[in-house]
Design a protein around this motif. Sequence first.
Motif, PDB file in Angstrom:
ATOM      1  N   TRP A 177       0.941  -1.109   0.041  1.00 30.46           N
ATOM      2  CA  TRP A 177      -0.183   0.126   0.184  1.00 30.46           C
ATOM      3  C   TRP A 177       0.839   1.221  -0.057  1.00 30.46           C
ATOM      4  O   TRP A 177       0.457   2.075  -0.618  1.00 30.46           O
ATOM      5  CB  TRP A 177      -1.077   0.066   1.130  1.00 30.46           C
ATOM      6  CG  TRP A 177      -1.964  -1.053   1.134  1.00 30.46           C
ATOM      7  CD1 TRP A 177      -2.248  -2.029   2.001  1.00 30.46           C
ATOM      8  CD2 TRP A 177      -2.950  -1.294   0.172  1.00 30.46           C
ATOM      9  NE1 TRP A 177      -3.268  -2.796   1.443  1.00 30.46           N
ATOM     10  CE2 TRP A 177      -3.564  -2.262   0.378  1.00 30.46           C
ATOM     11  CE3 TRP A 177      -3.122  -0.341  -1.214  1.00 30.46           C
ATOM     12  CZ2 TRP A 177      -4.739  -2.794  -0.525  1.00 30.46           C
ATOM     13  CZ3 TRP A 177      -4.156  -0.817  -2.099  1.00 30.46           C
ATOM     14  CH2 TRP A 177      -5.115  -1.881  -1.758  1.00 30.46           C
ATOM     15  N   MET A 178       2.116   1.231   0.480  1.00 32.70           N
ATOM     16  CA  MET A 178       2.982   2.323   0.557  1.00 32.70           C
ATOM     17  C   MET A 178       3.533   2.602  -0.919  1.00 32.70           C
ATOM     18  O   MET A 178       3.627   3.790  -1.045  1.00 32.70           O
ATOM     19  CB  MET A 178       4.200   2.030   1.463  1.00 32.70           C
ATOM     20  CG  MET A 178       3.812   1.887   2.763  1.00 32.70           C
ATOM     21  SD  MET A 178       3.204   3.301   3.868  1.00 32.70           S
ATOM     22  CE  MET A 178       3.220   2.694   5.268  1.00 32.70           C
ATOM     23  N   ILE A 179       3.570   1.333  -1.816  1.00 29.79           N
ATOM     24  CA  ILE A 179       4.072   1.718  -3.011  1.00 29.79           C
ATOM     25  C   ILE A 179       3.023   2.176  -3.684  1.00 29.79           C
ATOM     26  O   ILE A 179       2.893   2.931  -4.801  1.00 29.79           O
ATOM     27  CB  ILE A 179       4.787   0.378  -3.371  1.00 29.79           C
ATOM     28  CG1 ILE A 179       5.936  -0.039  -2.723  1.00 29.79           C
ATOM     29  CG2 ILE A 179       4.998   0.353  -4.998  1.00 29.79           C
ATOM     30  CD1 ILE A 179       6.561  -1.262  -3.116  1.00 29.79           C
ATOM     31  N   TYR A 180       1.741   1.479  -3.580  1.00 28.59           N
ATOM     32  CA  TYR A 180       0.512   2.090  -4.138  1.00 28.59           C
ATOM     33  C   TYR A 180       0.313   3.634  -4.093  1.00 28.59           C
ATOM     34  O   TYR A 180       0.051   4.390  -4.909  1.00 28.59           O
ATOM     35  CB  TYR A 180      -0.715   1.348  -3.699  1.00 28.59           C
ATOM     36  CG  TYR A 180      -1.981   1.879  -4.148  1.00 28.59           C
ATOM     37  CD1 TYR A 180      -2.843   1.710  -5.206  1.00 28.59           C
ATOM     38  CD2 TYR A 180      -2.656   2.667  -3.043  1.00 28.59           C
ATOM     39  CE1 TYR A 180      -3.728   2.078  -5.669  1.00 28.59           C
ATOM     40  CE2 TYR A 180      -3.973   3.117  -3.685  1.00 28.59           C
ATOM     41  CZ  TYR A 180      -4.402   2.724  -4.944  1.00 28.59           C
ATOM     42  OH  TYR A 180      -5.730   3.554  -5.238  1.00 28.59           O
ATOM     43  N   ARG A 181       0.539   4.223  -2.925  1.00 28.94           N
ATOM     44  CA  ARG A 181       0.232   5.661  -2.453  1.00 28.94           C
ATOM     45  C   ARG A 181       1.282   6.291  -3.393  1.00 28.94           C
ATOM     46  O   ARG A 181       1.121   7.301  -4.134  1.00 28.94           O
ATOM     47  CB  ARG A 181       0.539   5.937  -1.239  1.00 28.94           C
ATOM     48  CG  ARG A 181      -0.646   5.551  -0.308  1.00 28.94           C
ATOM     49  CD  ARG A 181      -0.227   5.866   1.180  1.00 28.94           C
ATOM     50  NE  ARG A 181      -1.370   5.450   2.120  1.00 28.94           N
ATOM     51  CZ  ARG A 181      -1.441   4.153   2.685  1.00 28.94           C
ATOM     52  NH1 ARG A 181      -0.477   3.364   2.679  1.00 28.94           N
ATOM     53  NH2 ARG A 181      -2.552   4.225   3.420  1.00 28.94           N
ATOM     54  N   LEU A 182       2.620   5.851  -3.473  1.00 25.89           N
ATOM     55  CA  LEU A 182       3.672   6.540  -4.122  1.00 25.89           C
ATOM     56  C   LEU A 182       3.384   6.725  -5.923  1.00 25.89           C
ATOM     57  O   LEU A 182       3.464   7.575  -6.509  1.00 25.89           O
ATOM     58  CB  LEU A 182       5.000   5.660  -3.970  1.00 25.89           C
ATOM     59  CG  LEU A 182       6.042   6.413  -4.608  1.00 25.89           C
ATOM     60  CD1 LEU A 182       6.419   7.792  -4.194  1.00 25.89           C
ATOM     61  CD2 LEU A 182       7.390   5.718  -4.386  1.00 25.89           C
ATOM     62  N   CYS A 183       2.679   5.451  -6.290  1.00 27.06           N
ATOM     63  CA  CYS A 183       2.416   5.347  -7.603  1.00 27.06           C
ATOM     64  C   CYS A 183       1.298   6.271  -8.063  1.00 27.06           C
ATOM     65  O   CYS A 183       1.367   6.727  -9.106  1.00 27.06           O
ATOM     66  CB  CYS A 183       2.121   4.005  -7.843  1.00 27.06           C
ATOM     67  SG  CYS A 183       3.547   2.857  -7.948  1.00 27.06           S
ATOM     68  N   CYS A 184       0.330   6.354  -7.049  1.00 23.88           N
ATOM     69  CA  CYS A 184      -0.656   7.044  -7.251  1.00 23.88           C
ATOM     70  C   CYS A 184      -0.444   8.784  -7.206  1.00 23.88           C
ATOM     71  O   CYS A 184      -0.874   9.623  -8.445  1.00 23.88           O
ATOM     72  CB  CYS A 184      -1.858   7.427  -6.117  1.00 23.88           C
ATOM     73  SG  CYS A 184      -2.833   5.747  -6.232  1.00 23.88           S
ATOM     74  N   VAL A 198       3.637  17.152  -3.442  1.00 25.62           N
ATOM     75  CA  VAL A 198       3.412  16.718  -1.847  1.00 25.62           C
ATOM     76  C   VAL A 198       3.095  15.453  -1.587  1.00 25.62           C
ATOM     77  O   VAL A 198       3.525  14.947  -0.623  1.00 25.62           O
ATOM     78  CB  VAL A 198       2.154  17.860  -1.361  1.00 25.62           C
ATOM     79  CG1 VAL A 198       2.027  17.608   0.032  1.00 25.62           C
ATOM     80  CG2 VAL A 198       2.692  19.236  -1.637  1.00 25.62           C
ATOM     81  N   GLY A 199       2.337  14.846  -2.533  1.00 23.43           N
ATOM     82  CA  GLY A 199       1.985  13.181  -2.288  1.00 23.43           C
ATOM     83  C   GLY A 199       3.136  12.558  -2.306  1.00 23.43           C
ATOM     84  O   GLY A 199       3.186  11.515  -1.638  1.00 23.43           O
ATOM     85  N   ILE A 200       3.869  12.888  -3.385  1.00 19.83           N
ATOM     86  CA  ILE A 200       5.413  11.976  -3.487  1.00 19.83           C
ATOM     87  C   ILE A 200       6.076  12.212  -2.394  1.00 19.83           C
ATOM     88  O   ILE A 200       6.690  10.848  -1.661  1.00 19.83           O
ATOM     89  CB  ILE A 200       5.953  12.349  -4.965  1.00 19.83           C
ATOM     90  CG1 ILE A 200       5.291  12.027  -5.967  1.00 19.83           C
ATOM     91  CG2 ILE A 200       7.297  11.904  -4.861  1.00 19.83           C
ATOM     92  CD1 ILE A 200       5.836  12.846  -7.207  1.00 19.83           C
ATOM     93  N   VAL A 201       6.432  13.250  -1.815  1.00 22.77           N
ATOM     94  CA  VAL A 201       7.388  13.523  -0.757  1.00 22.77           C
ATOM     95  C   VAL A 201       6.505  12.854   0.595  1.00 22.77           C
ATOM     96  O   VAL A 201       7.318  12.306   1.227  1.00 22.77           O
ATOM     97  CB  VAL A 201       7.557  14.939  -0.371  1.00 22.77           C
ATOM     98  CG1 VAL A 201       8.220  15.287   1.041  1.00 22.77           C
ATOM     99  CG2 VAL A 201       8.185  15.581  -1.549  1.00 22.77           C
ATOM    100  N   LEU A 202       5.341  12.942   0.559  1.00 22.47           N
ATOM    101  CA  LEU A 202       4.795  12.460   1.862  1.00 22.47           C
ATOM    102  C   LEU A 202       4.977  10.725   1.719  1.00 22.47           C
ATOM    103  O   LEU A 202       5.037   9.864   2.632  1.00 22.47           O
ATOM    104  CB  LEU A 202       3.303  12.757   1.905  1.00 22.47           C
ATOM    105  CG  LEU A 202       2.577  12.279   3.302  1.00 22.47           C
ATOM    106  CD1 LEU A 202       3.075  12.733   4.629  1.00 22.47           C
ATOM    107  CD2 LEU A 202       0.953  12.927   3.120  1.00 22.47           C
ATOM    108  N   ALA A 203       4.606  10.278   0.404  1.00 19.66           N
ATOM    109  CA  ALA A 203       4.647   8.829   0.351  1.00 19.66           C
ATOM    110  C   ALA A 203       5.926   8.209   0.773  1.00 19.66           C
ATOM    111  O   ALA A 203       6.067   7.440   1.377  1.00 19.66           O
ATOM    112  CB  ALA A 203       4.224   8.350  -1.190  1.00 19.66           C
TER     113      ALA A 203
END
Length: 77
Positions: A28-35, A43-48
């Motif tokens: 799920w961590m990788i899923y968040r990064l891919c999204c 911001v989402g990339i850094v947070l992921a």
Amino acid sequence: MKSLINAMDNLPKLIKLILCIPAVAIVWMIYRLCCSLDKGNVVGIVLAIVLLFVGIPFMWLIDLVCILLGGRVWWID
């Protein structure tokens, strides 16, 4: 990357719950990064990336609750 996101979104709820097990929650961590990468959300990339290293002890529990209640993992995108 869209195919990975669509595949993860279309998984049965039981499989999504199994992927919330702490040892496997990295999926799920990788899923968040891919999204975030797919949408270009800096911001989402850094947070992921930060959650990839820091969030593993508690994000699996948040994922579990979100999947049980809404069928998707929580993310800012």
